[in-house]
Design an enzyme around this catalytic site. Sequence first.
Site, PDB file in Angstrom:
ATOM      1  N   SER A 127       3.165 -13.272  -6.117  1.00 15.96           N
ATOM      2  CA  SER A 127       2.930 -12.611  -4.730  1.00 15.96           C
ATOM      3  C   SER A 127       2.474 -13.807  -3.776  1.00 15.96           C
ATOM      4  CB  SER A 127       1.496 -11.793  -4.991  1.00 15.96           C
ATOM      5  OG  SER A 127       0.878 -11.325  -3.794  1.00 15.96           O
ATOM      6  N   TYR A 151      -6.972 -10.074  -8.052  1.00 17.62           N
ATOM      7  CA  TYR A 151      -5.436  -9.698  -8.343  1.00 17.62           C
ATOM      8  C   TYR A 151      -4.657 -10.830  -8.175  1.00 17.62           C
ATOM      9  CZ  TYR A 151      -0.932  -8.715  -6.546  1.00 17.62           C
ATOM     10  OH  TYR A 151       0.586  -8.559  -6.403  1.00 17.62           O
ATOM     11  N   LYS A 155      -2.331 -13.523 -10.516  1.00 20.36           N
ATOM     12  CA  LYS A 155      -0.686 -14.101 -10.144  1.00 20.36           C
ATOM     13  C   LYS A 155      -0.592 -15.391 -10.246  1.00 20.36           C
ATOM     14  CE  LYS A 155       1.267 -10.198  -9.930  1.00 20.36           C
ATOM     15  NZ  LYS A 155       2.444  -9.860 -10.858  1.00 20.36           N
TER      16      LYS A 155
HETATM   17  C1  UD1 Z   1      -1.462  -6.514   0.087  1.00 19.95           C
HETATM   18  C2  UD1 Z   1      -1.777  -7.549  -0.902  1.00 19.95           C
HETATM   19  C3  UD1 Z   1      -0.585  -8.256  -1.124  1.00 19.95           C
HETATM   20  C4  UD1 Z   1       0.370  -7.350  -1.643  1.00 19.95           C
HETATM   21  C5  UD1 Z   1       0.717  -6.438  -0.397  1.00 19.95           C
HETATM   22  C6  UD1 Z   1       1.811  -5.435  -0.659  1.00 19.95           C
HETATM   23  C7  UD1 Z   1      -3.585  -9.454  -0.337  1.00 19.95           C
HETATM   24  C8  UD1 Z   1      -4.656  -9.746   0.518  1.00 19.95           C
HETATM   25  N1  UD1 Z   1      -2.907  -8.401  -0.277  1.00 19.95           N
HETATM   26  O1  UD1 Z   1      -0.967  -7.173   1.296  1.00 19.95           O
HETATM   27  O2  UD1 Z   1      -0.903  -9.051  -2.163  1.00 19.95           O
HETATM   28  O3  UD1 Z   1       1.623  -8.077  -1.891  1.00 19.95           O
HETATM   29  O4  UD1 Z   1      -0.535  -5.755  -0.241  1.00 19.95           O
HETATM   30  O5  UD1 Z   1       1.396  -4.494  -1.799  1.00 19.95           O
HETATM   31  O6  UD1 Z   1      -3.569  -9.861  -1.408  1.00 19.95           O
HETATM   32  N2  UD1 Z   1      -3.235  -2.130   7.623  1.00 19.95           N
HETATM   33  C9  UD1 Z   1      -3.781  -1.277   8.864  1.00 19.95           C
HETATM   34  N3  UD1 Z   1      -4.000  -0.064   8.477  1.00 19.95           N
HETATM   35  C10 UD1 Z   1      -3.865   0.372   6.990  1.00 19.95           C
HETATM   36  C11 UD1 Z   1      -3.346  -0.344   6.238  1.00 19.95           C
HETATM   37  C12 UD1 Z   1      -3.129  -1.574   6.528  1.00 19.95           C
HETATM   38  O7  UD1 Z   1      -4.076  -1.763   9.906  1.00 19.95           O
HETATM   39  O8  UD1 Z   1      -4.259   1.831   6.611  1.00 19.95           O
HETATM   40  C13 UD1 Z   1      -3.000  -3.512   8.261  1.00 19.95           C
HETATM   41  C14 UD1 Z   1      -3.646  -4.524   7.547  1.00 19.95           C
HETATM   42  O9  UD1 Z   1      -4.963  -4.854   8.152  1.00 19.95           O
HETATM   43  C15 UD1 Z   1      -2.542  -5.743   7.460  1.00 19.95           C
HETATM   44  C16 UD1 Z   1      -1.241  -5.054   7.501  1.00 19.95           C
HETATM   45  O10 UD1 Z   1      -1.570  -3.652   7.900  1.00 19.95           O
HETATM   46  O11 UD1 Z   1      -2.694  -6.364   8.760  1.00 19.95           O
HETATM   47  C17 UD1 Z   1      -0.597  -4.962   6.087  1.00 19.95           C
HETATM   48  O12 UD1 Z   1      -1.649  -4.436   5.249  1.00 19.95           O
HETATM   49  P1  UD1 Z   1      -1.028  -4.044   3.883  1.00 19.95           P
HETATM   50  O13 UD1 Z   1       0.160  -3.271   3.878  1.00 19.95           O
HETATM   51  O14 UD1 Z   1      -2.259  -3.550   3.002  1.00 19.95           O
HETATM   52  O15 UD1 Z   1      -0.432  -5.297   3.093  1.00 19.95           O
HETATM   53  P2  UD1 Z   1      -1.372  -6.775   2.891  1.00 19.95           P
HETATM   54  O16 UD1 Z   1      -2.962  -6.803   2.839  1.00 19.95           O
HETATM   55  O17 UD1 Z   1      -0.710  -7.805   3.858  1.00 19.95           O
END
Ligand code: UD1
Length: 356
Positions: A127, A151, A155
Site C-alpha cells: 500500500s 495498518y 504492510k
Molecule cells: C486510505 C488508506 C490507504 C488505502 C486507501 C484505500 C491511509 C492513510 N489511507 O487512503 O492506505 O489504500 O484508503 O483503501 O493509510 N474523504 C472525504 N470524505 C469521506 C471520505 C474521504 O472527504 O467521507 C477524503 C479524505 O479526506 C481524502 C480522500 O477523500 O482526502 C480519500 O480518502 P479515502 O478514500 O479514505 O482514502 P485515503 O485516506 O487516501
Amino acid sequence: MPETVLVTGGAGFIGSHTCVELLDHGYEVVVVDNHVNSSPQALERIAKVAGRPLTAAHDVDVRDRAALSAVFAAHRVDAVIHFAAHKAVGESVSLPVEYYDTNVGGTCTLLSVMRRHRVRRLVFSSSCSVYGEAESGPLTEHSPVAPTNPYARTKLMCEQVLADVCAHFAELRVLALRYFNPVGAHPSGLLGEDPRGVPDNLMPYVAQVAVGRREELSVFGADYPTPDGTGVRDYIHVMDVAEGHRVALQHLDEHSGMQVFNLGTGTGTSVLQLVNTFARVSGRPVPHRTVGRRAGDVAALVADASAVTAAWGWTTTRDLTAMCRDAWQFQQLNPDGYSSRSSLAAGPTTGESPCS
Ligand code: UD1
C-alpha cells in the site's frame, strides 16, 4: 498447461477483479478466503463475469497453517497473489493485535507453507500508506517510508519480512505492489466494492450518496495546500490494479529476490474533482458539506508511476470518468451491495456453483 495461481483474499474487492482478469487470460485460479470481510457471492460473480469457473475456492484463514498446507497439497500451485489482510486504517488503531496477527502473521504462515510445497513465486499486496507523511511531489519507490498507523506498519513489516526471506532463499521471486487508491468496479456492474457498514473511503461513500442511500458527503477539510483546498489522491481503476497483477506474474522471473513497485496513475485528483466527475457521470447530485480535517489525513499522495512502465512496458489506461462510471454502474445494479436483490443480482447466478 495453464499456470495455476492461488489468490488469497480472492473474494475481496481487488482480489475478485484480479481473479476475473486471470481467468480471462487463461490461468487456473484457486481462491483462499475466510470471508471475514468479503461475500461468498463475489465468487459466483467472478465465474459469471469470466464465463468460466474458478478451479476451487477454499474457506480458509491464512493463519491456519494446516488448512493452508492442505490447499497447497491439493493443487499444483505455480504462483501466489496474496491479498488476504485487514485494511481499515481507523480499525487498525483500535485492533492492533488482530492487524499484526492477520497481516504479518498470515504472511509468515503463507511463506512457510509456500516453502514447504516448493512454491517460489509471489505477488504481494502492499500500500502507498507505507509512505505516510508524504514529501511534496510524486512518490517514487525510493521515497522515504514513514507509516503513520498500525495498518500501514503491517504492510511495511510484511515487505521487510519478504526482503529478508528473499535474501536468504535465492530461489524466491517476490513483487510487492504499493497501490495508491483503488476505486471503480468491473464494467459489467457485477463486481465492485461492497464495504460493510458506513464506507470509510471516498468513492463508495459518494456512490451511496448519489444512489440516495446516504444524505450527504462530509468533505474532510477544504484548507489543504492543494488547488481547491481538498485532499488530493492518486485514484486508480481496480481493473488497472487487476491487470497490473496479471502483468506482474509475467515479469516475476526477470529478477532474483524482491522488487517493489508503485501502482498508481501519476495523476492527482481532489475530493471536489471526484465529486463533480461522479455527479456528471451519474447525472445525480452529490450533496456535500465541508467539515473539519480527518485525523491522520495528508494533503496529497500521488505516485510517480514511471518505474513499472519502464520495467514492464505497461501502464494504466482507465481515467477518472471510467472509474466513476463503473463505480456508479455497480452501485445502481447493487444498491445494497452483494446482498441486493436487484433484477441482476437475483438473476441466473442463483444456484450456480463457482467451482468446478
Ligand atoms: C486510505 C488508506 C490507504 C488505502 C486507501 C484505500 C491511509 C492513510 N489511507 O487512503 O492506505 O489504500 O484508503 O483503501 O493509510 N474523504 C472525504 N470524505 C469521506 C471520505 C474521504 O472527504 O467521507 C477524503 C479524505 O479526506 C481524502 C480522500 O477523500 O482526502 C480519500 O480518502 P479515502 O478514500 O479514505 O482514502 P485515503 O485516506 O487516501
